[in-house]
Design an enzyme around this catalytic site. Structure first.
Site, PDB file in Angstrom:
ATOM      1  N   SER A  15       0.843  -1.195   0.000  1.00 27.77           N
ATOM      2  CA  SER A  15       0.000   0.000   0.000  1.00 27.77           C
ATOM      3  C   SER A  15       0.876   1.242   0.000  1.00 27.77           C
ATOM      4  O   SER A  15       2.056   1.191   0.337  1.00 27.77           O
ATOM      5  CB  SER A  15      -0.905   0.016   1.235  1.00 27.77           C
ATOM      6  OG  SER A  15      -0.163   0.382   2.397  1.00 27.77           O
ATOM      7  N   ASP A  16       0.281   2.366  -0.375  1.00 24.71           N
ATOM      8  CA  ASP A  16       0.950   3.640  -0.145  1.00 24.71           C
ATOM      9  C   ASP A  16       0.740   4.017   1.325  1.00 24.71           C
ATOM     10  O   ASP A  16      -0.037   3.395   2.046  1.00 24.71           O
ATOM     11  CB  ASP A  16       0.416   4.720  -1.081  1.00 24.71           C
ATOM     12  CG  ASP A  16       1.453   5.796  -1.368  1.00 24.71           C
ATOM     13  OD1 ASP A  16       2.374   5.985  -0.545  1.00 24.71           O
ATOM     14  OD2 ASP A  16       1.360   6.450  -2.415  1.00 24.71           O
ATOM     15  N   TRP A  17       1.438   5.042   1.747  1.00 21.30           N
ATOM     16  CA  TRP A  17       1.453   5.466   3.149  1.00 21.30           C
ATOM     17  C   TRP A  17       0.034   5.687   3.675  1.00 21.30           C
ATOM     18  O   TRP A  17      -0.665   6.593   3.222  1.00 21.30           O
ATOM     19  CB  TRP A  17       2.279   6.746   3.268  1.00 21.30           C
ATOM     20  CG  TRP A  17       2.435   7.293   4.644  1.00 21.30           C
ATOM     21  CD1 TRP A  17       1.512   8.005   5.345  1.00 21.30           C
ATOM     22  CD2 TRP A  17       3.595   7.192   5.486  1.00 21.30           C
ATOM     23  NE1 TRP A  17       2.012   8.370   6.575  1.00 21.30           N
ATOM     24  CE2 TRP A  17       3.305   7.881   6.688  1.00 21.30           C
ATOM     25  CE3 TRP A  17       4.845   6.601   5.347  1.00 21.30           C
ATOM     26  CZ2 TRP A  17       4.213   7.990   7.735  1.00 21.30           C
ATOM     27  CZ3 TRP A  17       5.763   6.721   6.386  1.00 21.30           C
ATOM     28  CH2 TRP A  17       5.441   7.401   7.557  1.00 21.30           C
TER      29      TRP A  17
END
Length: 748
Positions: free
Chosen positions: A281-283
């Protein structure tokens, strides 16, 4: 355990819904399936979930080390101290299964030696520039223990208001694919087990660059056809190149956030595109599904992401908190957990971390080596685009003294551009620094007065110094642009003119009456039409990095000849956005030189004969995709095709004669464009299908050839199957997307 001595990409075709363990190995690649299955059989559910947990490092503590020893963490972000990394890896080795950590960091266009921003590298139209830059970044970053970077960003970007356009490779799927593939190869190297190899990450999956209004993190509404024919194209190329990881995007497309989109991740990415690596995932994008209104709470967000096939969660901590309970409740399949852990362990095996997890902190450093600095200088030279050069103002000749003005002439941090967490301004060579410190420019007389301290400066008190500064010189070089903080993530703008009083500064310099050369350093294509009348020449540099200073003087003084081309369209004004070369035709396309409102004064309102364009700014951009001048002049002639007809199993050779008619050796980026005249869905008016950088001495000619296959013409049509369609095609070859040298052929 057997070491993998060859480049390994563990290709797993897993039926995620059934949790089947189906492995498919590419030839000559090591198969770690036995080792992985042995580990999986011994791991508890908690230990498996720990591998899916990526944590942002803050500081060492007994509690943190105990978590590592317990197997609760699989990856760390943002640790750059080799001694600390060795301590963390030691704790991991004390864990029951001795699974190493993988250390990740945003290394986007350089670690210490900073190359031009990715948009700048794309302007070179040379994959070798991107591959070399990524290789050097990997060498330097791996020295400090980083084994995973979140690059390349291969989002198609067509809106200059979006700050992350700087991190993109431009508006075109073909060019983005070419440069993105090169970056993957550069980061990962030829042998993944080598100490200098780091895992690349193709991001953001998918459509992030199409955010509404250029506002970061915003929604997208990409159709299935556009998704496959435009936005997925660079990702498929990266997957084919062996990229180890893919990152999901922040945005929702058509109402579904990417990190919880099961169809996107399992059906498209895994099955259609056959991606067999790790999905991260992204942040905090998993937690943000709550804010989106897609998940009820953290537990629901964890369920949605894990069910969708998201293997590792960055930073949120929801997997660790909720996945065990969700499995026990029967709401998450253990097969999904096992599949995710297989992907994660495979990356660690492929990178050789089980055999070599510790860093040799005593070895000689390669950071800022002369070889690295020279490569960064070459990249900055090849990335610069000459947009204007009236009366052959450049290169500067017979100039005894120059006046240097503007806030970007000596801005060491801002010159580096966005995403330079580890860049060190004290190592940046600015234009002023190059004149002061480089022997080849020691004899140049100059007077320097910035006038404006920053690009955002609104204080004009120093304007009174302009005349006295410029009058004593033979020419004025004005350095303008954007500070690094004005582009990049979360830095969208609605006004993309030169900020502050920079345009006013340029006008005042022009009033003095000396030749004016403007150098712009920025992270996006700015709207500079209003500034062009006040400069005799303009060199555009997307933030050029550590060695931008000497590279710029190499170009201005003719030690190098500009060869960069625009990887993105330059609009006249922000209201034209989005405006890109490879658009579809309408039923009422505007003719060339369509009249604007100001040309039609006095006419009565009528819709008869009206066409698709802006009444005030017309149909044309300021500068088209692929545009860029040189100190040489290039003439194209003799475009010919090997045949006027080809079959579905044939190929077409396209030839053109290119001549350097100037008096200086130069490099031209020859571009091949194609149009499918009629398709089952409307096809773009032009599509880039080939590029070649051709070096020619003054007066030299060369026949340039491209080979075009039916597969190059394939697209997803009405039946949603990728294939070429028979019919007539037009091909163009030239120095930009608005070239008119063309031929036609029939695909049967």
């Amino acid at each position: 355990m057997k070491k993998g001595n060859v480049r390994c990409i563990f290709s797993i075709l897993v039926c995620l819904l059934l949790g089947a363990k189906v492995y498919h190995m590419h030839a000559h690649q090591h198969d770690y399936s036995k080792e992985i299955e042995t580990l999986l059989s011994r791991m508890t559910l908690e230990e498996k979930i720990g591998q899916m947990n990526q944590v942002n490092f803050d500081s060492l503590s007994d509690e943190l080390l105990q978590q590592v020893e317990n197997g609760e963490i699989g990856s760390f972000l943002n640790v750059t101290d080799p001694k600390v990394i060795n301590i963390l890896q030691k704790a991991a080795e004390k864990s029951k299964h001795k699974i190493p950590l993988i250390i990740a960091r945003d290394v986007i266009h350089g670690y210490k030696t900073i190359f031009p921003v990715p948009l700048g590298q794309a302007a070179s139209f040379e994959p070798a520039i991107a591959e070399t830059g990524a290789r050097i970044a990997a060498v330097e970053a791996s020295e400090h223990g980083i084994k995973w970077t979140f690059a390349p960003m291969i989002d198609i970007a067509r809106d200059a208001r979006w700050g992350r356009i700087a991190e993109s490779l431009g508006e075109d799927p073909f060019l983005s694919s070419l440069m993105g593939e090169a970056m993957v190869k550069g980061f990962q190297g030829r042998d993944l087990t080598a100490p200098t190899a780091i895992a690349a990450c193709a991001k953001h999956f998918v459509g992030y660059g199409a955010a509404e209004g250029g506002r970061d993190y915003n929604s997208t509404s990409i159709t299935p056809y556009a998704l496959r024919n435009t936005y997925l194209v660079p990702f498929q190329k990266a997957i084919d190149a062996g990229v180890l990881t893919v990152m999901t995007s922040f945005n929702d497309n058509d109402g579904i956030p990417s990190s919880g989109n099961k169809y996107l991740l399992k059906e498209i990415l895994r099955k259609e595109m056959r991606f067999s690596g790790l999905i991260v995932s992204d942040w905090n994008s998993v937690g943000e599904m709550i804010t989106h209104g897609f998940a009820v709470d953290g537990k629901d967000a964890a369920r949605l992401a894990a069910s969708a096939g998201l293997n590792m969660e960055m930073n949120t901590g929801l997997y660790v908190k909720y996945l065990k309970r969700l499995v026990e409740e029967g709401r998450i399949s253990i097969s999904d957990i096992d599949a995710s852990v297989r992907y994660i362990l495979n990356v660690k095996f492929c990178l050789g971390l089980f055999d070599n997890r510790y860093l040799n902190i005593s070895k000689e450093s390669a950071i800022y080596s002369e070889k690295h600095l020279q490569a960064a200088r070459e990249a900055a030279v090849k990335s610069a685009i000459l947009l204007k050069n009236d009366n052959h103002t450049l290169p500067l000749r017979e100039i005894r003294k120059i006046a240097i003005i503007g806030p970007m002439a000596d801005a060491p941090y801002d010159q580096l551009g966005t995403w330079v967490f580890d860049g060190e301004p004290e190592h940046t060579v600015t234009p002023i620094g190059a004149l002061r410190d480089y022997t080849e420019y020691k004899d140049i007389q100059f007077v320097y007065e910035p006038i404006l301290r920053k690009s955002t400066d609104n204080d004009t008190v120093n304007f009174r110094k302009i005349r006295q500064t410029v009058e004593t010189a033979d020419a004025a070089i004005v350095f303008l642009g954007e500070e690094s903080r004005l582009s990049g993530e979360a830095h969208s703008l609605s006004d993309i003119n030169l900020i502050g009083y920079q345009s006013d500064l340029l006008r005042e310099v022009k009033k003095v009456g000396k030749p004016v050369v403007t150098v712009i350093m920025a992270g996006r294509p700015l709207t500079i039409e209003r500034d062009l009348p006040y400069t005799d020449a303009l060199l555009y540099c997307f933030h050029p990095g550590t060695m931008g200073g000497p590279a710029i003087w190499d170009l201005l003084f003719g030690r190098a000849n500009p060869s960069g081309k625009l990887p993105v369209t330059f609009v006249r004004e922000v209201g034209q956005i989005p405006l890109y070369y490879n658009h579809n035709n309408t039923g009422r396309p505007a003719p060339d030189h369509a009249k604007t409102l100001y040309d039609k004064s006095g006419e009565k309102q009528s819709s008869v004969g009206d066409v698709s364009f802006y009444l005030d700014s017309g149909k044309e951009p300021l500068f088209p995709f692929g545009y860029g001048l040189s100190y040489s002049e290039f003439k194209y002639s003799g475009l010919s095709l090997s045949s006027k007809k080809i079959g579905m199993k044939g190929s077409l050779v396209i030839s053109v004669t290119l001549k350097n008619t100037g008096n200086m050796d130069g490099t031209e980026v020859v571009q091949l464009y194609v149009r499918d005249r009629v398709g089952s869905i409307i096809r773009p008016v032009k599509e880039l299908k080939g590029v070649q950088r051709v070096n020619l001495k003054a007066g030299e000619s060369k026949v340039v050839r491209f080979v075009l296959s039916p597969d190059d013409l394939s697209f997803y049509g009405m039946d949603m199957i990728r294939k070429p369609e028979p019919g007539y095609y037009t091909v163009w070859v030239g120095g930009s997307s608005n070239t008119d040298l063309q031929e036609t052929f029939l695909l049967e």
